[in-house]
Design an enzyme around this catalytic site. Structure first.
Site, PDB file in Angstrom:
ATOM      1  N   HIS A 293      12.007 -10.494  -1.134  1.00  0.00           N
ATOM      2  CA  HIS A 293      13.315 -11.185  -1.176  1.00  0.00           C
ATOM      3  C   HIS A 293      13.832 -11.426   0.253  1.00  0.00           C
ATOM      4  CE1 HIS A 293      17.037 -11.933  -3.865  1.00  0.00           C
ATOM      5  NE2 HIS A 293      17.116 -12.647  -2.754  1.00  0.00           N
TER       6      HIS A 293
ATOM      7  N   ARG B 264      15.490 -16.745  -8.101  1.00  0.00           N
ATOM      8  CA  ARG B 264      15.745 -15.446  -8.716  1.00  0.00           C
ATOM      9  C   ARG B 264      14.546 -15.070  -9.587  1.00  0.00           C
ATOM     10  NH1 ARG B 264      19.021 -14.798  -5.392  1.00  0.00           N
ATOM     11  NH2 ARG B 264      21.263 -14.447  -5.597  1.00  0.00           N
TER      12      ARG B 264
HETATM   13  P1  NAP Z   1      23.629 -24.934  -5.113  1.00  0.00           P
HETATM   14  O1  NAP Z   1      24.029 -25.648  -3.866  1.00  0.00           O
HETATM   15  O2  NAP Z   1      24.685 -24.487  -6.048  1.00  0.00           O
HETATM   16  O3  NAP Z   1      22.583 -25.870  -5.878  1.00  0.00           O
HETATM   17  C1  NAP Z   1      22.181 -25.614  -7.187  1.00  0.00           C
HETATM   18  C2  NAP Z   1      21.335 -26.772  -7.700  1.00  0.00           C
HETATM   19  O4  NAP Z   1      20.754 -26.384  -8.945  1.00  0.00           O
HETATM   20  C3  NAP Z   1      22.141 -28.047  -7.955  1.00  0.00           C
HETATM   21  O5  NAP Z   1      21.380 -29.181  -7.606  1.00  0.00           O
HETATM   22  C4  NAP Z   1      22.353 -28.009  -9.475  1.00  0.00           C
HETATM   23  O6  NAP Z   1      22.487 -29.287 -10.098  1.00  0.00           O
HETATM   24  C5  NAP Z   1      21.038 -27.385  -9.916  1.00  0.00           C
HETATM   25  N1  NAP Z   1      21.178 -26.804 -11.260  1.00  0.00           N
HETATM   26  C6  NAP Z   1      22.038 -25.856 -11.691  1.00  0.00           C
HETATM   27  N2  NAP Z   1      21.895 -25.608 -13.001  1.00  0.00           N
HETATM   28  C7  NAP Z   1      20.908 -26.440 -13.426  1.00  0.00           C
HETATM   29  C8  NAP Z   1      20.316 -26.692 -14.686  1.00  0.00           C
HETATM   30  N3  NAP Z   1      20.701 -26.037 -15.793  1.00  0.00           N
HETATM   31  N4  NAP Z   1      19.342 -27.643 -14.754  1.00  0.00           N
HETATM   32  C9  NAP Z   1      18.957 -28.315 -13.658  1.00  0.00           C
HETATM   33  N5  NAP Z   1      19.491 -28.125 -12.431  1.00  0.00           N
HETATM   34  C10 NAP Z   1      20.451 -27.204 -12.319  1.00  0.00           C
HETATM   35  O7  NAP Z   1      22.773 -23.626  -4.743  1.00  0.00           O
HETATM   36  P2  NAP Z   1      21.992 -23.274  -3.381  1.00  0.00           P
HETATM   37  O8  NAP Z   1      22.942 -22.842  -2.303  1.00  0.00           O
HETATM   38  O9  NAP Z   1      21.072 -24.397  -3.074  1.00  0.00           O
HETATM   39  O10 NAP Z   1      21.171 -21.980  -3.833  1.00  0.00           O
HETATM   40  C11 NAP Z   1      20.272 -22.008  -4.921  1.00  0.00           C
HETATM   41  C12 NAP Z   1      19.828 -20.612  -5.303  1.00  0.00           C
HETATM   42  O11 NAP Z   1      18.927 -20.086  -4.330  1.00  0.00           O
HETATM   43  C13 NAP Z   1      20.928 -19.551  -5.357  1.00  0.00           C
HETATM   44  O12 NAP Z   1      21.660 -19.612  -6.569  1.00  0.00           O
HETATM   45  C14 NAP Z   1      20.159 -18.249  -5.214  1.00  0.00           C
HETATM   46  O13 NAP Z   1      19.813 -17.753  -6.497  1.00  0.00           O
HETATM   47  C15 NAP Z   1      18.889 -18.665  -4.479  1.00  0.00           C
HETATM   48  N6  NAP Z   1      18.792 -18.054  -3.131  1.00  0.00           N
HETATM   49  C16 NAP Z   1      17.717 -17.247  -2.868  1.00  0.00           C
HETATM   50  C17 NAP Z   1      17.581 -16.688  -1.601  1.00  0.00           C
HETATM   51  C18 NAP Z   1      16.408 -15.817  -1.247  1.00  0.00           C
HETATM   52  O14 NAP Z   1      16.400 -15.192  -0.185  1.00  0.00           O
HETATM   53  N7  NAP Z   1      15.374 -15.773  -2.052  1.00  0.00           N
HETATM   54  C19 NAP Z   1      18.554 -16.951  -0.616  1.00  0.00           C
HETATM   55  C20 NAP Z   1      19.620 -17.754  -0.934  1.00  0.00           C
HETATM   56  C21 NAP Z   1      19.735 -18.316  -2.199  1.00  0.00           C
HETATM   57  P3  NAP Z   1      23.700 -30.297  -9.707  1.00  0.00           P
HETATM   58  O15 NAP Z   1      23.267 -30.920  -8.392  1.00  0.00           O
HETATM   59  O16 NAP Z   1      23.718 -31.262 -10.807  1.00  0.00           O
HETATM   60  O17 NAP Z   1      24.935 -29.434  -9.586  1.00  0.00           O
HETATM   61  C1  GLV Z   2      20.159 -14.355  -1.745  1.00  0.00           C
HETATM   62  O1  GLV Z   2      19.327 -14.207  -2.578  1.00  0.00           O
HETATM   63  C2  GLV Z   2      21.375 -15.103  -1.923  1.00  0.00           C
HETATM   64  O2  GLV Z   2      21.662 -15.513  -3.054  1.00  0.00           O
HETATM   65  O3  GLV Z   2      22.087 -15.307  -0.917  1.00  0.00           O
END
Ligand code: NAP
Ligand code: GLV
Length: 309
Positions: free
Chosen positions: A269, A221
């Site tokens: 994005h 983000r």
């Molecule tokens: P997820 O499965 O919920 O994983 C989040 C990870 O972040 C977990 O390992 C969590 O730790 C860690 N985390 C959360 N808060 C933290 C903190 N305060 N300090 C350290 N680590 C922390 O999420 P995901 O599905 O992988 O997605 C991650 C992010 O990618 C989304 O939230 C979104 O913003 C972004 N995204 C971007 C795009 C794009 O097109 N650019 C697309 C999709 C997603 P734990 O393992 O301990 O829970």
């Molecule tokens: C895209 O940024 C998503 O969070 O799926």
């Protein structure tokens, strides 16, 4: 059964048609103010009015992986909230991040410039051991990215909120592990959710702890990054460049300095797009499981609003 769709970013008709095919007996409609009470709602950045008018929902599905925008709203207590759990995004994120790491490591921007200028100029090979890649966020996307990166034999690091073990990856957790993680990383990949704890986490102090000649890849983000701090660290030479897919303001305004900084590669994005078939396949399966009596906790992608993701 009644299902509502509210997503300003997609063409609604193919989504509605997919849902109607999956649930031929159900009443499936696009949300309008004052819509009749529904069992399920599929939303992206919905108005507070939708949430307030539908407190009886059996579940709310957010059509994205990150739920930061949704958690800004007052949500009905007790309604399970699901986010997209991979749904075809992890492989896209893996290919995007691998190309950004490799593009930087193999100096492709400079080689492309040489090629356009008609210059045949080989460069000294870089040492892979000097290019440790650290991933912040070891969730669904971060783990898939690390798995893909492992094919290229870079030293790998990871950082998360709670301790995680990943074979072949040195890991740290929590604020107490952050400095050591950063100091052992040259290429930093951000895949954290946006929460009060992670907002502005990429700043002069933290990015300044990366190894000299560091490189940032932000695919999570825009509000994770203090944008002027990145520019200052590029100017000082501490960072060599960045690949950015997300920005504090999207679309990135035409006057923004990032457009004119040659060491920044930017994309709109787009690193991991929401895919209709995969997303609806996942949501339809969850609705079927909930209707069959499954507990929400047994299904992937349940958001823990109290931790912010
Ligand atoms: P997820 O499965 O919920 O994983 C989040 C990870 O972040 C977990 O390992 C969590 O730790 C860690 N985390 C959360 N808060 C933290 C903190 N305060 N300090 C350290 N680590 C922390 O999420 P995901 O599905 O992988 O997605 C991650 C992010 O990618 C989304 O939230 C979104 O913003 C972004 N995204 C971007 C795009 C794009 O097109 N650019 C697309 C999709 C997603 P734990 O393992 O301990 O829970
Ligand atoms: C895209 O940024 C998503 O969070 O799926």
């Amino acid at each position: 059964m009644r299902i509502l769709l509210h997503d300003l970013t997609v063409e609604p008709e193919p989504w509605l048609a997919h849902l109607r095919q999956a649930f031929p007996q159900a009443d499936i409609a696009q949300w309008q103010p004052g819509a009749a009470p529904a069992d399920y709602a599929l939303v992206w950045a919905p108005p507070q009015q939708l949430i307030d008018e539908q407190p009886q929902l059996k579940a709310l599905f957010h059509i994205a992986a990150g739920v930061d925008a949704l958690l800004q709203l007052r949500l009905p207590p007790g309604v399970p909230l699901f986010r997209l759990d991979d749904a075809g995004m992890a492989v896209q994120m893996a290919e995007y991040v691998c190309q950004a790491v490799i593009r930087h490591f193999r100096e492709l921007p400079a080689l492309e410039q040489d090629s356009r200028a008609g210059r045949w100029q080989q460069r000294k090979p870089r040492r892979r051991q000097d290019c440790a890649v650290g991933v912040m966020g070891l969730g669904v996307l971060g783990r898939r990215v690390l798995q893909a990166l492992s094919a290229f034999e870079f030293p790998l690091r990871g950082w998360s909120r709670t301790p995680q073990r990943i074979e072949g990856v040195a890991t740290w957790a929590g604020p107490e592990g952050l400095s050591e993680f950063l100091a052992s990383t040259r290429v930093l990949v951000n895949l954290l959710p946006l929460t009060p704890e992670t907002e502005n986490l990429l700043n002069r102090r933290t990015l300044g702890q990366l190894q000299p000649g560091g490189y940032l890849i932000n695919v999570a983000r825009g509000r994770h990054l203090v944008e002027e701090d990145l520019l200052a660290l590029l100017d000082s030479g501490h960072l060599a460049g960045a690949t950015l897919d997300v920005f504090r303001q999207e679309p990135l305004p035409p006057e923004h300095a990032f457009w004119r900084e040659p060491r920044i590669t930017l994309t709109p994005h787009t690193s991991a797009r929401t895919l209709r078939e995969e997303s609806l396949g996942q949501i339809v399966a969850k609705i079927r499981a909930l209707e069959a009596g499954s507990a929400p906790e047994r299904l992937g992608g349940l958001v823990r609003a109290h931790v912010g993701y």
